[in-house]
Design an enzyme around this catalytic site. Structure first.
Site, mmCIF file in Angstrom:
data_model
loop_
_atom_site.group_PDB
_atom_site.id
_atom_site.type_symbol
_atom_site.label_atom_id
_atom_site.label_comp_id
_atom_site.label_asym_id
_atom_site.label_seq_id
_atom_site.Cartn_x
_atom_site.Cartn_y
_atom_site.Cartn_z
ATOM 1 C CG HIS A 1 -0.218 -0.103 2.538
ATOM 2 N ND1 HIS A 1 0.279 0.996 3.191
ATOM 3 C CD2 HIS A 1 0.072 -1.165 3.312
ATOM 4 C CE1 HIS A 1 0.841 0.612 4.329
ATOM 5 N NE2 HIS A 1 0.737 -0.701 4.426
ATOM 6 C CG ASP A 2 -0.446 4.241 1.209
ATOM 7 O OD1 ASP A 2 -1.303 4.966 0.684
ATOM 8 O OD2 ASP A 2 -0.681 3.515 2.197
ATOM 9 N N GLY B 1 5.043 -1.132 2.725
ATOM 10 C CA GLY B 1 4.213 0.043 2.547
ATOM 11 C C GLY B 1 5.010 1.327 2.468
#
Length: 265
Positions: free
Chosen positions: A121-122, A139
């Site tokens: 994520h991200d 992440g």
């Protein structure tokens, strides 16, 4: 018409360009957008708020747009955005972003992403990168343009890998990797410049000379990082051809949050 295998499942609401092809047993979610010329291999799962650009090649069994592996995620409307002309090989997993960061996981254009790569994520992955088999980005990782992440290499959360840098096979990347540098190992250490990568990308001898001088200031003169940064600011006067490369390095050092790798192998 899109070429969609009769065993594939494309949810109502999914937006696929007419030139998209979808292989057997693939599953495409209702909020997915796929651009022209992209092919989706057999058994792929593409879900969530995922947007994929033109002319991507997605091999069988990839899983794109799944929820982030983050206990704080509560179903917020976060996204995965993939650019154009990427090769995404078998069993890759790319997750949505989280509300705690930018809310989007973003992959640029013309990337070569090999089997079993995980992009959490991200993350932000630039253009023309290479992520070899089983490379894993935790992440919030940023990988800049034309960087290379070796096979079986793990990149710690919030780490930044600079443009034209390379992390070698089975490395443990826990600190930021400055542009142009070659790192490897566990613990991570610098092993010089990514000279072969620069040569392949057509860097002139004058530019490479300036980059070598940056390496010398950062790693071979015994300077503190602050003193090295001050010396870098003067470098374009003696190496004007490398002025843009110096600016890239100074910007990277100025935004590093985890600290750059300083140990030498």
């Amino acid at each position: 018409m899109s070429t969609i295998h009769p065993t594939a499942i494309v949810a109502d609401g999914a937006c696929l360009d007419p030139s998209v092809s979808v292989g057997p047993y693939a599953v495409i979610g209702a909020q997915v957008v796929i651009g022209p010329g992209t092919s989706v291999g057999a058994h792929c799962v593409i879900e969530g708020r995922t947007t994929i650009g033109a002319d991507n090649r997605i091999a069988p069994f990839a899983s794109l747009g799944g929820p982030p592996q983050d206990k704080k995620y509560a179903g917020e409307p976060t996204r995965l955005v993939i650019g154009q002309r990427n090769t995404i090989r078998e069993f890759c997993t790319f997750n949505l972003g989280t509300a705690q960061d930018r809310g989007v996981t973003r992959i640029g254009d013309d990337n070569w992403i090999m089997a079993y790569v995980h992009i959490a994520h991200d993350c932000v992955v630039g253009d023309q990168t290479i992520l070899a088999n089983n490379a894993t980005l935790a992440g919030h990782v940023q990988v800049a343009d034309q960087a290379i992440i070796g096979g079986l290499t793990g990149v710690h959360q919030f780490v930044k890998v600079g443009a034209h840098a390379m992390a070698g096979f089975a490395s443990h990347v826990t600190q930021d990797v400055p542009p142009f540098m070659l790192v490897a190992g566990n613990p991570l250490a610098l092993h010089g410049l990514n000279l072969e990568g620069l040569r392949r990308r057509g860097f002139t001898a004058a530019r490479v000379a300036g980059i070598k001088q940056m390496h010398r200031l950062l790693y071979r003169e015994g300077l503190t990082l602050e003193a090295a940064c001050e010396a870098l600011a003067q470098l374009p006067a003696s190496h004007p051809e490398a002025a843009s490369d110096v600016a890239l390095m100074r910007d990277f050092l100025g935004t590093s949050t985890r600290g750059i790798v300083r140990a030498r192998g």
